[in-house]
Design a protein around this motif. Structure first.
Motif: not given
Lengths: 93, 257
Positions: A1, A3, B144, B219-220, B223-224
């Motif tokens: 991940m 971000n 998250y 979510l990750g 968003t990516d």
């Protein structure tokens, strides 16, 4: 991940919003929203007289087969109006 | 099939105008069989027409009552009602309008019908309480990326090559008609707050991200994908905006990646 920082910031701001409560949540509606409440349309008997049962038994709904053109608010949309409305045949012609 | 089922099938065929009246039809009282069936047929069509007008009030305003009546009649002749709930009727109107020659001069009509159907479904969607945002304190920051955000059942996204949000807003009580159809497309977010259905424009990156979330992406992941395609995407603002609209109802944690 990759971000992770983006996520942390974003969830952090949600959390902050949650902690200060709903008053602030209401304020974040930054722009004007329009809403509409719909009327229910699930009556099995129509309220409109045109469909109101036996009195109209012999009226054939299929008869008024005119050449219809859209004549509503579409005329107000720039580039979206039909201009042929005035070409409709008039009675007696 | 049993006799009652057969008889009802014949009667349904009569109502749709496809079959000869059944001799079992009781015409002994006030009307001949033909007129009795016509009464029923007119009421059947009239109810469906009212259901369409209830689901598509902006389409009716756009084309006018007279044209809408004809359009509804043509639609009803092709699409029977298969639900006991009249508010289930009319889902196919958008597809129908795409090929409806008399409305060819209004190319945005089909997309407006799609938007109105989304509003209609939103109105009848089940209730769901908004997420209490403080619950995010229960999630460790390293988790998250695995959050699965749950979206309100009334939430829909409708994308169009036409300014459908502007057209929708123009038909609300305070709306104004200053719309240039050539200005380009708009993406509409439909949501219900309390009993009021709201339509709001989404930017392309917001919609891209939201579509991912609605498809069940974590979510990750979502968003990516959006940041790869739209580097300027602002997750923080998007999350806050959607929270203020009551889009989030719950969250769970997906599997660790």
């Amino acid at each position: 991940m990759k971000n992770q920082q983006v996520l942390s910031l974003a969830i952090g701001s949600l959390l902050a919003l949650g902690l200060v409560g709903n008053a602030v949540a209401a304020d974040t509606k930054m722009e004007k929203c329009y809403g509409v409440a719909k009327a229910g349309a699930n009556d099995c008997g129509s309220k409109k007289a045109g469909h109101a049962c036996a009195g109209h038994a012999t009226m054939n709904n299929d008869k008024n087969d005119f050449v219809a053109l859209p004549k509503g608010t579409c005329d107000k949309l720039a580039g979206g109006s039909t201009t042929e409305a005035s070409d409709m045949p008039k009675k007696g012609m | 099939m049993n006799a009652l089922h057969d008889e009802l099938s014949v009667f349904a065929g009569n109502i749709l105008g496809a079959a000869q009246p059944t001799p079992l039809f009781d015409a002994s009282t006030h009307y001949t069989t033909d007129i009795g069936i016509e009464v029923y047929r007119n009421n059947y069509r009239g109810n469906l027409q009212d259901a369409l007008a209830g689901a598509y009030p902006i389409i009716e305003q756009l084309v006018g009552a007279e044209f809408f009546r004809r359009l509804a009649r043509d639609f009803i002749s092709l699409h029977g009602s298969f639900s006991a709930n009249l508010f289930d009727y009319g889902a196919e109107l958008s597809d129908f309008l795409m090929g409806y020659a008399p409305a060819h001069s209004l190319p945005y009509l089909s997309d407006m019908a799609r938007l109105e159907w989304a509003c209609h479904r939103a109105y009848f969607a089940v209730d769901a309480a908004p997420l209490e945002l403080v619950r995010f304190t229960q999630v460790a920051p390293e988790e998250y990326a695995n959050l699965l955000l749950h979206v309100h059942p009334a939430c829909h996204i409708v994308a169009s090559a036409f300014p459908i949000v502007e057209i929708w807003q123009a038909h609300q009580p305070v709306g104004t008609f200053e719309i240039d159809l050539a200005r380009g497309g708009e993406i509409a977010l439909v949501i219900r707050q309390d009993d009021v259905v709201t339509v709001r424009e989404l930017t392309e990156d917001e919609a891209h991200w939201m579509n991912g979330i609605m498809q069940g992406q974590r979510l990750g992941e979502a968003t990516d994908a959006t940041l790869n395609r739209h580097p300027a995407f602002d997750l923080q603002n998007t999350l806050l905006l959607l929270a203020s609209l009551g889009v989030w109802t719950d969250f769970t944690l997906g599997e660790l990646s």
